[in-house]
Enzyme design. Structure first.
Site, PDB file in Angstrom:
ATOM      1  N   HIS A  17    -103.308  16.627  66.372  1.00  0.00           N
ATOM      2  CA  HIS A  17    -102.753  17.572  65.385  1.00  0.00           C
ATOM      3  C   HIS A  17    -103.535  17.420  64.086  1.00  0.00           C
ATOM      4  O   HIS A  17    -103.638  16.298  63.562  1.00  0.00           O
ATOM      5  CB  HIS A  17    -101.277  17.272  65.141  1.00  0.00           C
ATOM      6  CG  HIS A  17    -100.436  17.423  66.374  1.00  0.00           C
ATOM      7  ND1 HIS A  17     -99.691  18.552  66.633  1.00  0.00           N
ATOM      8  CD2 HIS A  17    -100.244  16.597  67.442  1.00  0.00           C
ATOM      9  CE1 HIS A  17     -99.070  18.420  67.790  1.00  0.00           C
ATOM     10  NE2 HIS A  17     -99.387  17.235  68.308  1.00  0.00           N
ATOM     11  N   HIS A 195     -96.599  21.236  74.705  1.00  0.00           N
ATOM     12  CA  HIS A 195     -95.976  19.912  74.692  1.00  0.00           C
ATOM     13  C   HIS A 195     -94.763  19.953  75.618  1.00  0.00           C
ATOM     14  O   HIS A 195     -93.871  20.784  75.417  1.00  0.00           O
ATOM     15  CB  HIS A 195     -95.476  19.551  73.288  1.00  0.00           C
ATOM     16  CG  HIS A 195     -96.533  19.075  72.340  1.00  0.00           C
ATOM     17  ND1 HIS A 195     -97.600  19.830  71.982  1.00  0.00           N
ATOM     18  CD2 HIS A 195     -96.654  17.892  71.670  1.00  0.00           C
ATOM     19  CE1 HIS A 195     -98.350  19.145  71.124  1.00  0.00           C
ATOM     20  NE2 HIS A 195     -97.804  17.960  70.916  1.00  0.00           N
ATOM     21  N   GLU A 198     -92.632  14.917  77.128  1.00  0.00           N
ATOM     22  CA  GLU A 198     -92.743  13.778  76.207  1.00  0.00           C
ATOM     23  C   GLU A 198     -91.329  13.218  76.039  1.00  0.00           C
ATOM     24  O   GLU A 198     -91.073  12.066  76.331  1.00  0.00           O
ATOM     25  CB  GLU A 198     -93.322  14.242  74.857  1.00  0.00           C
ATOM     26  CG  GLU A 198     -93.437  13.129  73.809  1.00  0.00           C
ATOM     27  CD  GLU A 198     -93.809  13.656  72.419  1.00  0.00           C
ATOM     28  OE1 GLU A 198     -93.596  14.856  72.144  1.00  0.00           O
ATOM     29  OE2 GLU A 198     -94.280  12.848  71.569  1.00  0.00           O
TER      30      GLU A 198
HETATM   31  N1  ADE Z   1     -96.123  17.302  66.399  1.00  0.00           N
HETATM   32  C1  ADE Z   1     -96.923  16.312  66.018  1.00  0.00           C
HETATM   33  N2  ADE Z   1     -96.852  15.281  66.881  1.00  0.00           N
HETATM   34  C2  ADE Z   1     -95.962  15.648  67.841  1.00  0.00           C
HETATM   35  C3  ADE Z   1     -95.456  15.036  69.010  1.00  0.00           C
HETATM   36  N3  ADE Z   1     -95.840  13.808  69.399  1.00  0.00           N
HETATM   37  N4  ADE Z   1     -94.542  15.710  69.731  1.00  0.00           N
HETATM   38  C4  ADE Z   1     -94.155  16.928  69.370  1.00  0.00           C
HETATM   39  N5  ADE Z   1     -94.600  17.553  68.291  1.00  0.00           N
HETATM   40  C5  ADE Z   1     -95.502  16.932  67.527  1.00  0.00           C
HETATM   41 ZN    ZN Z   2     -98.774  16.285  70.062  1.00  0.00          ZN
END
Ligand code: ADE
Ligand code: ZN
Length: 332
Positions: A17, A195, A198
């Site tokens: 990011h 994403h 996670e």
């Molecule tokens: N934005 C920045 N890092 C992130 C992450 N690990 N998970 C989701 N959004 C993010």
């Molecule tokens: Zn990320």
């Protein structure tokens, strides 16, 4: 004894990011220049301070309030690319969120984008590192905000903006809420990632694949809990952008030894290695490689193969892909 990994090994990093890679001293400097009081986001050593993932997102957004002009983003991009080049990175992709630069206004966004792209071209000339941008709405800001971001992406797709993704709090909204934005980006010719997996479990990965039709997954590590999904990822060559240090620091897994990256790789899922928001997680790509070598016995040959996989999954033109693959495979 694990093999020593040459820190200069040529690397490709797919999951980074731009705002999240901002060194804390850089953000503190901007906050002083602009008289913005964000002292509470720093610890006594000047690093970023947060308790958990949701607090991390708050701290992240507070840091972003200091980034107010195209020139701020030009300086940020150069600083971030200098750090990457020092780690041997020859190709990187970065998530850029118009929510944090231009707020989804296309005219303002074009100015920010121009500044970021200019800095990337300067870094390519002076450091030999190539950057591509992935436009990224923020999931917890909701689908209504994602639409103008998708339009910004569709209007500026080109040599530099090549991808579209989604970041933010995976536990809010559902992938189906963002189909309009992803369909718009796909129709404009952008490559897609999201994403998922996670925080959201294996189902979140399946939902991203089904509803958003992405070809890569950001993180995706919780896929390990669903054997059928693991097979699906391997069979369809879906590439995971894995960020082990981020996952351990944020508490997705208690230690690298318990992290599923090695098990996923053994099940023939394509995994790549990235740092996500490196200063937040006190990591660098060199450190990630050292830790993986120590924990799982991975060798330079393993890392070369992983970097070649990353380039094969990169959102870039074929000439760039071949040029970087030559370097990674020692043919240049
Ligand atoms: N934005 C920045 N890092 C992130 C992450 N690990 N998970 C989701 N959004 C993010
Ligand atoms: Zn990320």
């Amino acid at each position: 004894m694990s093999e020593r990994i040459d820190p200069a090994l040529p690397k490709a990093e797919l999951h980074l990011h731009l705002e999240g890679a901002a060194p804390p001293a850089f953000i503190r400097g901007l906050s002083k220049e602009k008289n913005i009081d964000i002292a509470k986001i720093f610890d006594e050593n000047g690093g970023y301070k947060f308790r958990d993932f949701v607090h991390f997102l708050d701290v992240y957004e507070a840091a972003c309030t200091t980034l107010q002009t195209p020139e701020d983003f030009r300086r940020l991009t150069l600083a971030v690319l200098e750090d990457r080049a020092r780690d041997g990175v020859i190709y990187a992709e970065t998530f850029v969120s118009p929510d944090f630069c231009g707020g989804g206004d296309l005219v303002a966004w074009r100015e920010y984008l121009h500044a970021i792209h200019d800095a990337a071209l300067e870094a390519e000339r002076t450091m030999g590192i190539t950057l591509r941008g992935i436009i990224t709405p923020i999931r917890h800001f909701g689908p209504e905000k994602a639409r103008p971001i998708a339009l910004c992406a569709a209007e500026t797709v080109g040599d530099f903006i090549t991808g579209f993704g989604i970041a933010g709090d995976e536990n809010q909204y559902h992938p189906r809420d963002f189909t309009w934005a992803f369909d718009c980006a796909r129709e404009a010719g952008l490559r897609l990632t999201a994403h998922a997996g996670e925080w959201g479990g294996a189902q979140s990965v399946s939902d991203a694949l089904d509803h958003l039709k992405v070809e890569r997954i950001g993180h995706g590590v919780q896929s390990i809990d669903d054997p059928a999904l693991v097979d699906r990822l391997a069979e369809n060559r879906i590439t995971l952008e894995v960020c082990p240090g981020s996952n351990v620091t944020l508490g997705v897994y208690p230690s690298l030894a318990k992290h599923p990256i090695d098990r996923l790789r053994n099940r023939e899922v394509i995994v790549t290695i990235s740092t996500d928001d490196p200063p937040f997680f006190h990591t660098t790509l060199v450190k990630e490689y050292e830790d993986l070598a120590q924990t799982f016995g991975w060798t330079e040959d393993d890392f070369r193969a992983i970097n070649a996989d990353a380039m094969r999954a990169a959102f870039c033109d074929d000439a760039t892909r071949q040029q970087k693959l030559k370097i990674i495979e020692g043919r240049a």
